[in-house]
Design a protein around this motif. Structure first.
Motif, PDB file in Angstrom:
ATOM      1  N   VAL A  49       0.723  -1.181  -0.011  1.00 22.80           N
ATOM      2  CA  VAL A  49       0.013   0.099  -0.136  1.00 22.80           C
ATOM      3  C   VAL A  49       0.821   1.341  -0.044  1.00 22.80           C
ATOM      4  CG1 VAL A  49      -1.994   1.113   1.119  1.00 22.80           C
ATOM      5  CG2 VAL A  49      -1.664  -1.224   1.508  1.00 22.80           C
ATOM      6  N   ALA A  51       0.855   5.463  -0.217  1.00 21.62           N
ATOM      7  CA  ALA A  51      -0.126   6.645   0.199  1.00 21.62           C
ATOM      8  C   ALA A  51       0.711   7.781  -0.614  1.00 21.62           C
ATOM      9  CB  ALA A  51      -0.429   6.693   1.442  1.00 21.62           C
ATOM     10  N   GLY A  52       1.082   8.589   0.556  1.00 23.73           N
ATOM     11  CA  GLY A  52       1.926  10.068   0.101  1.00 23.73           C
ATOM     12  C   GLY A  52       3.127   9.668  -0.126  1.00 23.73           C
ATOM     13  N   GLY A  53       3.710   8.594  -0.010  1.00 21.03           N
ATOM     14  CA  GLY A  53       5.065   8.456  -0.348  1.00 21.03           C
ATOM     15  C   GLY A  53       6.135   9.094   0.403  1.00 21.03           C
ATOM     16  N   THR A  54       5.632   9.620   1.504  1.00 17.50           N
ATOM     17  CA  THR A  54       6.667  10.651   2.549  1.00 17.50           C
ATOM     18  C   THR A  54       7.485   9.607   3.537  1.00 17.50           C
ATOM     19  OG1 THR A  54       4.936  11.222   4.105  1.00 17.50           O
ATOM     20  CG2 THR A  54       5.113  12.323   2.037  1.00 17.50           C
ATOM     21  N   ASN A  55       7.337   8.472   3.723  1.00 22.24           N
ATOM     22  CA  ASN A  55       7.960   7.751   4.782  1.00 22.24           C
ATOM     23  C   ASN A  55       8.415   6.273   4.149  1.00 22.24           C
ATOM     24  OD1 ASN A  55       8.705   7.999   7.231  1.00 22.24           O
ATOM     25  ND2 ASN A  55       7.158   6.912   8.173  1.00 22.24           N
ATOM     26  N   PRO A 118       3.627  15.889   6.499  1.00 26.55           N
ATOM     27  CA  PRO A 118       3.200  15.619   5.147  1.00 26.55           C
ATOM     28  C   PRO A 118       2.401  14.112   5.208  1.00 26.55           C
ATOM     29  CG  PRO A 118       5.605  15.549   5.342  1.00 26.55           C
ATOM     30  CD  PRO A 118       5.157  15.955   6.535  1.00 26.55           C
ATOM     31  N   THR A 120      -0.704  11.391   4.198  1.00 26.32           N
ATOM     32  CA  THR A 120      -2.122  11.023   4.142  1.00 26.32           C
ATOM     33  C   THR A 120      -2.528  10.593   5.697  1.00 26.32           C
ATOM     34  OG1 THR A 120      -1.935   8.760   3.656  1.00 26.32           O
ATOM     35  CG2 THR A 120      -2.191  10.398   1.727  1.00 26.32           C
ATOM     36  N   ALA A 124      -0.617   8.174   8.293  1.00 29.45           N
ATOM     37  CA  ALA A 124      -0.502   8.743   9.667  1.00 29.45           C
ATOM     38  C   ALA A 124      -1.114   7.805  10.703  1.00 29.45           C
ATOM     39  CB  ALA A 124      -1.092  10.120   9.521  1.00 29.45           C
ATOM     40  N   ALA A 129       1.446   8.710  13.490  1.00 17.36           N
ATOM     41  CA  ALA A 129       2.485   9.743  13.313  1.00 17.36           C
ATOM     42  C   ALA A 129       2.228  10.865  14.483  1.00 17.36           C
ATOM     43  CB  ALA A 129       2.261  10.552  11.914  1.00 17.36           C
ATOM     44  N   GLY A 130       3.311  11.409  14.774  1.00 13.65           N
ATOM     45  CA  GLY A 130       3.279  12.503  15.733  1.00 13.65           C
ATOM     46  C   GLY A 130       4.505  13.447  15.821  1.00 13.65           C
ATOM     47  N   VAL A 183      -6.012   0.567   5.845  1.00 16.79           N
ATOM     48  CA  VAL A 183      -6.784   1.661   6.698  1.00 16.79           C
ATOM     49  C   VAL A 183      -7.782   2.390   5.843  1.00 16.79           C
ATOM     50  CG1 VAL A 183      -6.720   3.824   8.071  1.00 16.79           C
ATOM     51  CG2 VAL A 183      -4.973   1.883   8.383  1.00 16.79           C
ATOM     52  N   ARG A 209       9.437  23.750  10.972  1.00 15.78           N
ATOM     53  CA  ARG A 209       9.895  22.761  10.239  1.00 15.78           C
ATOM     54  C   ARG A 209      10.832  23.452   8.886  1.00 15.78           C
ATOM     55  NH1 ARG A 209       7.538  17.646  10.216  1.00 15.78           N
ATOM     56  NH2 ARG A 209       5.756  17.586  11.638  1.00 15.78           N
ATOM     57  N   ASN A 219      13.293  14.493   0.390  1.00 18.16           N
ATOM     58  CA  ASN A 219      13.598  13.543   1.844  1.00 18.16           C
ATOM     59  C   ASN A 219      12.368  12.899   2.135  1.00 18.16           C
ATOM     60  OD1 ASN A 219      12.049  14.979   4.250  1.00 18.16           O
ATOM     61  ND2 ASN A 219      12.576  16.496   2.916  1.00 18.16           N
ATOM     62  N   GLN A 330       9.766   3.181   5.901  1.00 16.18           N
ATOM     63  CA  GLN A 330       9.670   1.759   5.416  1.00 16.18           C
ATOM     64  C   GLN A 330      10.504   1.474   4.350  1.00 16.18           C
ATOM     65  OE1 GLN A 330       7.566  -0.246   7.506  1.00 16.18           O
ATOM     66  NE2 GLN A 330       7.809   1.479   8.664  1.00 16.18           N
TER      67      GLN A 330
HETATM   68  C1  LIG Z   1       9.691  16.400   5.424  1.00 15.03           C
HETATM   69  C2  LIG Z   1       9.079  15.363   6.334  1.00 15.03           C
HETATM   70  C3  LIG Z   1       8.720  15.640   7.823  1.00 15.03           C
HETATM   71  C4  LIG Z   1       8.054  14.492   8.485  1.00 15.03           C
HETATM   72  N1  LIG Z   1       7.801  14.824   9.818  1.00 15.03           N
HETATM   73  C5  LIG Z   1       6.899  13.792  10.385  1.00 15.03           C
HETATM   74  C6  LIG Z   1       6.816  14.136  11.793  1.00 15.03           C
HETATM   75  O1  LIG Z   1       7.024  15.002  12.558  1.00 15.03           O
HETATM   76  N2  LIG Z   1       6.302  12.809  12.447  1.00 15.03           N
HETATM   77  C7  LIG Z   1       5.906  11.899  11.777  1.00 15.03           C
HETATM   78  O2  LIG Z   1       5.415  10.940  12.563  1.00 15.03           O
HETATM   79  N3  LIG Z   1       6.194  11.479  10.713  1.00 15.03           N
HETATM   80  C8  LIG Z   1       6.890  12.479   9.898  1.00 15.03           C
HETATM   81  N4  LIG Z   1       7.259  12.453   8.541  1.00 15.03           N
HETATM   82  C9  LIG Z   1       7.161  11.056   8.126  1.00 15.03           C
HETATM   83  C10 LIG Z   1       5.621  10.936   7.229  1.00 15.03           C
HETATM   84  O3  LIG Z   1       5.282  12.039   6.778  1.00 15.03           O
HETATM   85  C11 LIG Z   1       4.620  10.312   7.976  1.00 15.03           C
HETATM   86  O4  LIG Z   1       4.950   9.187   8.506  1.00 15.03           O
HETATM   87  C12 LIG Z   1       3.294  10.119   7.323  1.00 15.03           C
HETATM   88  O5  LIG Z   1       2.067   9.804   7.945  1.00 15.03           O
HETATM   89  C13 LIG Z   1       3.309   8.909   6.148  1.00 15.03           C
HETATM   90  O6  LIG Z   1       2.224   9.196   5.382  1.00 15.03           O
HETATM   91  P1  LIG Z   1       2.355   8.758   3.870  1.00 15.03           P
HETATM   92  O7  LIG Z   1       0.595   8.867   3.334  1.00 15.03           O
HETATM   93  O8  LIG Z   1       3.057   9.517   3.093  1.00 15.03           O
HETATM   94  O9  LIG Z   1       2.554   7.239   3.800  1.00 15.03           O
HETATM   95  P2  LIG Z   1       3.326   6.229   2.933  1.00 15.03           P
HETATM   96  O10 LIG Z   1       4.951   7.013   2.987  1.00 15.03           O
HETATM   97  O11 LIG Z   1       2.736   6.296   1.589  1.00 15.03           O
HETATM   98  O12 LIG Z   1       3.491   4.935   3.553  1.00 15.03           O
HETATM   99  C14 LIG Z   1       4.101   4.708   5.003  1.00 15.03           C
HETATM  100  C15 LIG Z   1       3.659   3.471   5.375  1.00 15.03           C
HETATM  101  O13 LIG Z   1       2.380   3.494   5.591  1.00 15.03           O
HETATM  102  C16 LIG Z   1       1.744   2.245   5.072  1.00 15.03           C
HETATM  103  N5  LIG Z   1       0.356   2.852   4.442  1.00 15.03           N
HETATM  104  C17 LIG Z   1      -0.064   4.133   3.845  1.00 15.03           C
HETATM  105  N6  LIG Z   1      -1.467   4.370   4.078  1.00 15.03           N
HETATM  106  C18 LIG Z   1      -2.056   3.027   4.218  1.00 15.03           C
HETATM  107  C19 LIG Z   1      -3.149   2.523   4.442  1.00 15.03           C
HETATM  108  N7  LIG Z   1      -4.166   3.558   3.880  1.00 15.03           N
HETATM  109  N8  LIG Z   1      -3.424   1.441   5.118  1.00 15.03           N
HETATM  110  C20 LIG Z   1      -2.493   0.825   5.519  1.00 15.03           C
HETATM  111  N9  LIG Z   1      -1.087   1.071   5.291  1.00 15.03           N
HETATM  112  C21 LIG Z   1      -0.978   2.324   4.786  1.00 15.03           C
HETATM  113  C22 LIG Z   1       2.392   2.096   3.720  1.00 15.03           C
HETATM  114  O14 LIG Z   1       2.354   0.710   3.309  1.00 15.03           O
HETATM  115  C23 LIG Z   1       4.004   2.303   4.260  1.00 15.03           C
HETATM  116  O15 LIG Z   1       4.469   1.160   4.993  1.00 15.03           O
HETATM  117  C24 LIG Z   1       7.596  13.279   7.831  1.00 15.03           C
HETATM  118  C25 LIG Z   1       8.148  13.109   6.543  1.00 15.03           C
HETATM  119  C26 LIG Z   1       8.699  14.280   5.822  1.00 15.03           C
HETATM  120  C27 LIG Z   1       8.941  14.036   4.364  1.00 15.03           C
END
Ligand SMILES: Cc1cc2nc3c(=O)[nH]c(=O)nc-3n(C[C@H](O)[C@H](O)[C@H](O)COP(=O)(O)OP(=O)(O)OC[C@H]3O[C@@H](n4cnc5c(N)ncnc54)[C@H](O)[C@@H]3O)c2cc1C
Length: 332
Positions: A49, A51-55, A118, A120, A124, A129-130, A183, A209, A219, A330
């Motif tokens: 899965v 989503a936003g690809g931010t982690n 950043p 979804t 989060a 996320a926190g 989710v 930030r 990043n 991840q």
């Molecule tokens: C500049 C920057 C700052 C950041 N600061 C923080 C911070 O302060 N605190 C923090 O906690 N994180 C932070 N992050 C990390 C990131 O933004 C969070 O972890 C965010 O919640 C990931 O969401 P995403 O939609 O990008 O998930 P993705 O990166 O797309 O996926 C992350 C993980 O979640 C899983 N996933 C995604 N969507 C679903 C779904 N619907 N159901 C089941 N699994 C799913 C994916 O399979 C993957 O394993 C930061 C990232 C960046 C780039």
């Protein structure tokens, strides 16, 4: 409906890194998620899965299965279970900034800490996320998810979600046979506030930030989790209590601040910095001098470049401080 084939994942990654997905599907709703999961089961291919690809650090070799992207992003308000209270339900594909904006427009407080976070709602929730003293779990009432083993939707209360530091039941279930759950949406309990104050607080976090994080480069946020104080000194012991009271700790000749976010811990960034790794680079990847827990894509980095730097960080920090850093991101 049809899966797309050989789609570059770099385009969906905040890192701009990643090879092709053998199959790729953007699901606009829950029925499409169910269809895609059924199809993947029939084809006997693994599912990831995205989503936003931010982690996520995605491998240059790509993913030899289905990359599924939930894109439903409705946010709605509803009456809460407690008389007079309000709940907001957001689809997994809504961005955290859309959720914060929705709440602020309706003078609903509770997500100010997430200003500039950043990604979804789905990502989060899954990672709890926190930042800045807040965590997703603080406001969650319930989470709906799709279980690929039963092919059914289930709803969990916040307690059943078993949230921990960057952890949840959804993250844990990924380790089981048959795949984790997806989710679909989450309901949040928010409280009445002042719209201007909500926006002001969120903007403060965004500005922080910008000043402290290397947002000028692609990043994926902090690479490693912060380190719980109890991994250095036994919880409740004299040294532990002294460090919590003083808000700082002298450890192996280095002075560390003890952060209480969400419990006593020391910053991974400080360990990396004190290990002398600021600015160290490999290929196109670099340990950020601005925030050393970020490894940035400075110049066309490969997933290999990043992976090598991650190994280096873990090894040097382990040797200097005896601390084993744990990945926050991840990797696929
Ligand atoms: C500049 C920057 C700052 C950041 N600061 C923080 C911070 O302060 N605190 C923090 O906690 N994180 C932070 N992050 C990390 C990131 O933004 C969070 O972890 C965010 O919640 C990931 O969401 P995403 O939609 O990008 O998930 P993705 O990166 O797309 O996926 C992350 C993980 O979640 C899983 N996933 C995604 N969507 C679903 C779904 N619907 N159901 C089941 N699994 C799913 C994916 O399979 C993957 O394993 C930061 C990232 C960046 C780039």
């Amino acid at each position: 409906m049809k899966f797309k084939e050989n789609i570059s994942l770099a385009a969906f990654s905040n890192y701009k890194i990643g090879g092709p997905a053998r199959f790729f599907f953007e699901a606009k709703g829950e029925r499409e998620i169910a269809w895609a999961m059924k199809e993947a089961k029939r084809m006997r291919i693994p599912v990831f899965v995205l989503a936003g690809g931010t982690n996520i650090l995605m491998d240059d070799g790509g993913f030899a299965g289905l990359v599924l992207r939930p894109t439903m992003r409705k946010i709605r308000m509803r009456r809460g279970a407690v008389k007079g209270s309000v709940e907001v339900e957001a689809d997994a594909g809504a961005s955290m900034s859309e959720l914060l904006g929705f709440a602020a427009q309706r003078s609903l407080a509770g997500f100010e800490w997430a200003g500039g976070l950043p990604g979804t709602v789905g990502g989060a929730v899954r990672g709890n996320a926190g930042c800045f003293g807040g965590e997703m779990k603080d406001r969650i009432v319930s989470v709906r998810s799709f279980d690929p083993r039963t092919m059914k939707v289930r709803t969990r209360t916040v307690k059943q979600c078993a949230f921990g530091y960057r952890d949840s039941v959804f993250k844990q279930l990924e380790k089981r046979k048959g795949g984790g759950e997806i989710v679909l949406s989450a309901a949040f309990r928010l409280s009445g506030g002042d719209a201007n104050a909500i926006v002001r607080e969120a903007k403060k976090r965004i500005a922080y930030r910008r000043e402290h994080q290397p947002l000028e480069y692609p990043n994926i946020g902090s690479m490693f989790k912060n380190v719980p104080l109890e991994t250095l000194h036994s919880k409740g012991g004299a040294k532990y209590r002294a460090a919590v009271t003083a808000g700082e700790l002298l450890y192996k000749g280095t002075r560390f601040s003890v952060k209480m976010d969400p419990f006593p811990m020391i910053a991974a960034a400080k360990l990396i910095s004190e290990a002398g790794l600021r600015g160290v680079s490999m290929g196109g990847a670099m340990i950020s001098p601005k925030h050393p827990n970020f490894i940035v894509n400075a110049l066309g980095a490969s997933s290999w470049d990043v992976a090598v730097l991650m190994l280096l960080v873990k090894e040097v920090v382990r040797r200097k401080f005896g601390v084993r850093l744990e990945e926050e991101v991840q990797m696929i």
